[in-house]
Enzyme design. Sequence first.
Site, PDB file in Angstrom:
ATOM      1  N   TYR A 164      48.251  24.633  41.830  1.00 28.88           N
ATOM      2  CA  TYR A 164      46.841  24.897  42.099  1.00 28.88           C
ATOM      3  C   TYR A 164      45.965  24.272  40.994  1.00 28.88           C
ATOM      4  O   TYR A 164      46.228  24.469  39.796  1.00 28.88           O
ATOM      5  CB  TYR A 164      46.623  26.416  42.199  1.00 28.88           C
ATOM      6  CG  TYR A 164      45.176  26.792  42.228  1.00 28.88           C
ATOM      7  CD1 TYR A 164      44.335  26.290  43.217  1.00 28.88           C
ATOM      8  CD2 TYR A 164      44.628  27.637  41.276  1.00 28.88           C
ATOM      9  CE1 TYR A 164      42.985  26.604  43.236  1.00 28.88           C
ATOM     10  CE2 TYR A 164      43.284  27.969  41.290  1.00 28.88           C
ATOM     11  CZ  TYR A 164      42.470  27.445  42.272  1.00 28.88           C
ATOM     12  OH  TYR A 164      41.142  27.753  42.284  1.00 28.88           O
ATOM     13  N   ASP A 199      54.292  31.760  40.313  1.00 30.09           N
ATOM     14  CA  ASP A 199      53.148  32.078  41.157  1.00 30.09           C
ATOM     15  C   ASP A 199      53.674  32.189  42.596  1.00 30.09           C
ATOM     16  O   ASP A 199      54.096  31.195  43.195  1.00 30.09           O
ATOM     17  CB  ASP A 199      52.095  30.967  41.022  1.00 30.09           C
ATOM     18  CG  ASP A 199      50.829  31.263  41.796  1.00 30.09           C
ATOM     19  OD1 ASP A 199      50.907  31.943  42.833  1.00 30.09           O
ATOM     20  OD2 ASP A 199      49.748  30.795  41.371  1.00 30.09           O
ATOM     21  N   ARG A 257      38.096  50.116  32.549  1.00 27.06           N
ATOM     22  CA  ARG A 257      38.613  48.811  32.077  1.00 27.06           C
ATOM     23  C   ARG A 257      40.107  48.916  31.749  1.00 27.06           C
ATOM     24  O   ARG A 257      40.873  47.964  31.901  1.00 27.06           O
ATOM     25  CB  ARG A 257      37.816  48.319  30.850  1.00 27.06           C
ATOM     26  CG  ARG A 257      38.415  47.077  30.216  1.00 27.06           C
ATOM     27  CD  ARG A 257      37.442  46.258  29.378  1.00 27.06           C
ATOM     28  NE  ARG A 257      36.627  47.071  28.485  1.00 27.06           N
ATOM     29  CZ  ARG A 257      37.062  47.639  27.355  1.00 27.06           C
ATOM     30  NH1 ARG A 257      38.325  47.503  26.986  1.00 27.06           N
ATOM     31  NH2 ARG A 257      36.258  48.355  26.594  1.00 27.06           N
ATOM     32  N   LYS A 284      44.405  35.890  48.640  1.00 25.93           N
ATOM     33  CA  LYS A 284      44.972  35.164  49.765  1.00 25.93           C
ATOM     34  C   LYS A 284      45.665  36.142  50.720  1.00 25.93           C
ATOM     35  O   LYS A 284      45.043  37.057  51.208  1.00 25.93           O
ATOM     36  CB  LYS A 284      45.899  34.072  49.228  1.00 25.93           C
ATOM     37  CG  LYS A 284      45.256  33.210  48.124  1.00 25.93           C
ATOM     38  CD  LYS A 284      44.109  32.391  48.650  1.00 25.93           C
ATOM     39  CE  LYS A 284      43.249  31.663  47.656  1.00 25.93           C
ATOM     40  NZ  LYS A 284      43.509  31.609  46.261  1.00 25.93           N
TER      41      LYS A 284
HETATM   42  C1  LIG Z   1      48.727  29.205  44.251  1.00 25.30           C
HETATM   43  C2  LIG Z   1      47.437  29.725  43.698  1.00 25.30           C
HETATM   44  N1  LIG Z   1      47.443  30.421  42.542  1.00 25.30           N
HETATM   45  C3  LIG Z   1      46.304  30.908  41.994  1.00 25.30           C
HETATM   46  C4  LIG Z   1      45.077  30.712  42.606  1.00 25.30           C
HETATM   47  C5  LIG Z   1      43.830  31.267  41.971  1.00 25.30           C
HETATM   48  O1  LIG Z   1      43.444  32.418  42.650  1.00 25.30           O
HETATM   49  P1  LIG Z   1      41.941  32.980  42.719  1.00 25.30           P
HETATM   50  O2  LIG Z   1      41.154  32.003  43.541  1.00 25.30           O
HETATM   51  O3  LIG Z   1      42.111  34.312  43.334  1.00 25.30           O
HETATM   52  O4  LIG Z   1      41.434  33.022  41.318  1.00 25.30           O
HETATM   53  C6  LIG Z   1      45.027  30.012  43.820  1.00 25.30           C
HETATM   54  C7  LIG Z   1      43.725  29.807  44.484  1.00 25.30           C
HETATM   55  O5  LIG Z   1      43.604  29.050  45.422  1.00 25.30           O
HETATM   56  C8  LIG Z   1      46.221  29.520  44.380  1.00 25.30           C
HETATM   57  O6  LIG Z   1      46.239  28.841  45.539  1.00 25.30           O
END
Ligand SMILES: Cc1ncc(COP(=O)(O)O)c(C=O)c1O
Length: 374
Positions: A93, A165, A41, A190
């Site tokens: 998102y 992000d 962890r 992704k």
């Molecule tokens: C720009 C962005 N940030 C964060 C996330 C969240 O990621 P996760 O689905 O791996 O939790 C996504 C998911 O689609 C995303 O498109």
Amino acid sequence: MFEKDTLSVLGDGNNTYEDAVSPPIFQTSTFGGGYEYSYTRLSNPTRSLLERALAKLESSSYAFAFSSGLGAVNTVFSMLKNGDRVLLSDDLYGGTYRLAMNIFSKYGIEFEFIDMSKSENVRQRIDVKTRMVFAESPTNPMMKVAPIAEIAEICKEKGVIFAIDNTFLTPYFQNPIKLGADIVIHSATKFLSGHHDTVAGAVITDNEEIADTIRFISMTLGNALSPFDSWLTLRGLRTLPMRMEKHQENAFAVAEFLKTRKEVRSVIYPGLLEHSGHELMKTQSSGFGGVVSFTVEDVDIAKKLILGGKIIKFAESLGGFRSLITYPLTQTHASIPKEIRERIGITDKLLRLSVGLENKKDIIEDLAFMLDGD
Ligand SMILES: Cc1ncc(COP(=O)(O)O)c(C=O)c1O
């Protein structure tokens, strides 16, 4: 320092485990003997390899891998305390929106969503309670581009943490920390892992104090990435540069094709000269990515497209080998209230296409087939 494609192949270049070319998976929960590792962890050798590779790719000293992209965002939001204010991109998102509004706002943290494509908006809305600015650039799904260096400058001046992000561009195309951001977040589910087989996230920083805080929160929340998923993400990373180049080449071809179709009202891809963020993006990124959003003339056309084609699959997510078409209204952005969705353009006529690694001619033929089909 090596080039990014070399860094992606080598990882941290320091895998000494029996000289194995592909590193082993340390599938253990605990370690004896008082060495560097004690309990998974907290840290694990396979996860450390991934974290060191991610830190290098983002030109930073510290990286932390999480069980999902939202796990990474959760960790960054956990730096906040009751009474803090956060400015976020108004288009982002849906899961990040949900986390802010349904969980963290309950703890007395205030979130305001603003258009980050102008740094002036950030300057105007920062007040004494503002502790963090959180942006996506380009945003998901409307592809708005934030002037990263300018916002970073304002945040430094005001003593505010600036988190970006970077999921859509990856460190291959954009390094926000080099532009002055304090924290980079990824949904490694992704492009970074790239094979639709892993859910993972990352937080990267060059600031030691922030790194110590993130390490403590991760250990306390217990949301670090498992050894096996760390290994899968590391494996994906090896081919990141060539995949990103191909995603982008295909995205350009798809964007140009969509522009020729009468059923398509607008094509939103920052690589297009006419995109409002195109010039800015050229100054801060070395590429435009592999995601194309577009609007169609009527809902029936959208319905035809979400049936999917022979190649393009109707599914959530993006950044993997397969072309995926998403309907943000009912999928990724369903948690965003209707009035906000409509204001930023997430309507029943909007689609998002994550352009995969298939041959571009086949993808375009598939799109034509989907648009023509009755
Ligand atoms: C720009 C962005 N940030 C964060 C996330 C969240 O990621 P996760 O689905 O791996 O939790 C996504 C998911 O689609 C995303 O498109």
